[in-house]
Every structure is written in C-alpha cells, then in structure tokens.
Motif scaffolding. Structure first.
Motif, PDB file in Angstrom:
ATOM      1  N   GLU A  13       0.865  -1.175   0.000  1.00 19.77           N
ATOM      2  CA  GLU A  13       0.000   0.000   0.000  1.00 19.77           C
ATOM      3  C   GLU A  13       0.893   1.213   0.000  1.00 19.77           C
ATOM      4  OE1 GLU A  13      -2.971   0.156   3.033  1.00 19.77           O
ATOM      5  OE2 GLU A  13      -3.509  -1.954   2.747  1.00 19.77           O
ATOM      6  N   SER A  15       1.536   5.237  -2.389  1.00 17.89           N
ATOM      7  CA  SER A  15       1.095   6.153  -3.440  1.00 17.89           C
ATOM      8  C   SER A  15       2.279   6.547  -4.313  1.00 17.89           C
ATOM      9  CB  SER A  15       0.465   7.403  -2.814  1.00 17.89           C
ATOM     10  OG  SER A  15       1.405   8.046  -1.965  1.00 17.89           O
ATOM     11  N   TRP A  16       1.968   6.869  -5.545  1.00 16.73           N
ATOM     12  CA  TRP A  16       2.992   7.348  -6.466  1.00 16.73           C
ATOM     13  C   TRP A  16       3.271   8.813  -6.164  1.00 16.73           C
ATOM     14  CZ3 TRP A  16       5.849   4.200  -9.220  1.00 16.73           C
ATOM     15  CH2 TRP A  16       5.356   2.942  -9.516  1.00 16.73           C
ATOM     16  N   GLU A  17       4.539   9.141  -6.054  1.00 18.60           N
ATOM     17  CA  GLU A  17       4.967  10.527  -5.826  1.00 18.60           C
ATOM     18  C   GLU A  17       6.045  10.837  -6.838  1.00 18.60           C
ATOM     19  OE1 GLU A  17       6.021  11.190  -1.762  1.00 18.60           O
ATOM     20  OE2 GLU A  17       4.065  10.542  -1.025  1.00 18.60           O
ATOM     21  N   MET A  19       8.251  10.310  -9.756  1.00 12.18           N
ATOM     22  CA  MET A  19       8.698   9.119 -10.473  1.00 12.18           C
ATOM     23  C   MET A  19       8.871   7.911  -9.551  1.00 12.18           C
ATOM     24  SD  MET A  19       8.873  10.052 -13.607  1.00 12.18           S
ATOM     25  CE  MET A  19       9.867   8.828 -14.409  1.00 12.18           C
ATOM     26  N   GLY A  20       8.577   8.066  -8.260  1.00 13.50           N
ATOM     27  CA  GLY A  20       8.787   6.973  -7.308  1.00 13.50           C
ATOM     28  C   GLY A  20       7.511   6.587  -6.581  1.00 13.50           C
ATOM     29  N   PHE A  21       7.586   5.488  -5.876  1.00 11.67           N
ATOM     30  CA  PHE A  21       6.466   4.969  -5.105  1.00 11.67           C
ATOM     31  C   PHE A  21       6.801   5.083  -3.631  1.00 11.67           C
ATOM     32  CE2 PHE A  21       3.958   1.559  -3.133  1.00 11.67           C
ATOM     33  CZ  PHE A  21       2.699   1.834  -3.669  1.00 11.67           C
ATOM     34  N   ARG A  22       5.942   5.720  -2.860  1.00 18.28           N
ATOM     35  CA  ARG A  22       6.134   5.858  -1.414  1.00 18.28           C
ATOM     36  C   ARG A  22       5.363   4.736  -0.716  1.00 18.28           C
ATOM     37  NH1 ARG A  22       7.960   9.866   1.810  1.00 18.28           N
ATOM     38  NH2 ARG A  22       7.242   9.842   3.961  1.00 18.28           N
TER      39      ARG A  22
END
Length: 127
Positions: A13, A15-17, A19-22
């Motif tokens: 779980e 979110s996309w931030e 170019m990366g995924f947090r």
C-alpha cells in the motif's frame, strides 16, 4: 525488504509521488509460514557455508528451503520467525531458539555464535 526473496508474493500500500512509489505498508502474502535466518551455516546443517542467509517454509509437517545465499562473515546471528504461542513455525532444521515468552506473532531474535552453538541474547516483537 531484506526479508524478501524471489518466489514470495507481497501486497503493498502506498502512493505514487513523482517518479517513485512511497511505501506505507508491505505484507508478505505467500508463503504464509516462513522464517529467515542469518548466521553460521553449521548451526542449520549447512556446514559448507561459514555464514549464510536462509529462508525456510513450512508445508504440512515438513520444512523446506525456499532460498539460500552466502552472507558476510562476522555478522551476528539473526532470526525472524512466527511464534504461535507454543513453537516457532518454519524453523530451519537444527536451529533451536528458546521459547521467548512473547505473545503470538512475528518475532525477531538476535544472538551470538559461541563454542559451536547459538547463544540467544534477545527476542522481541517484529517489526
């Protein structure tokens, strides 16, 4: 993330931030019963390895190796396994940690290798 190996199924779980995924949360979906061990190979019947990382899974009444790789020498003994209140699940053969008296759930154990055996120093809930 160091506990993941090819063949595991995970659920994440976040979110996309940009170019990366947090990442907020990561759950290992399969295998359900596994353990991770880092330490001397001799303790778990792998005497050809001075130090190794070993992932084992429990299937029915047997335990099998999911993955094995060499580890840097000098690293302390480390275990992550599920404690069901009476026993650890999916432990590699030969590894016998003491019952830590913790509530059921994932447990992290640390120890040292001394005189041909593991001396456990601490157990605590994981993570």
């Amino acid at each position: 993330m160091t506990l993941l190996v090819p063949g595991m199924v995970v659920e994440v779980e976040g979110s996309w931030e940009g170019m990366g995924f947090r990442l907020r949360e990561l759950r290992i979906v399969a295998p359900a019963r596994f353990s991770y061990y880092r330490g001397p190979g001799a303790v778990v019947g792998q005497g050809g390895y001075r130090a190794l990382e070993l992932w084992t899974v429990e299937e029915g009444n047997s335990v099998r190796t999911l993955a094995l790789r060499t580890a840097p020498e000098g690293a302390g003994v480390y275990l992550v396994a599920y404690w069901d209140g009476q026993r650890f699940l999916a432990l590699p053969p030969g590894l016998r940690p003491p019952a830590p008296g913790l509530a059921p759930g994932w447990v992290e154990g640390t120890g040292v290798y001394r005189d041909g055996r593991v001396v456990w120093v601490r157990f605590r809930p994981f993570p």
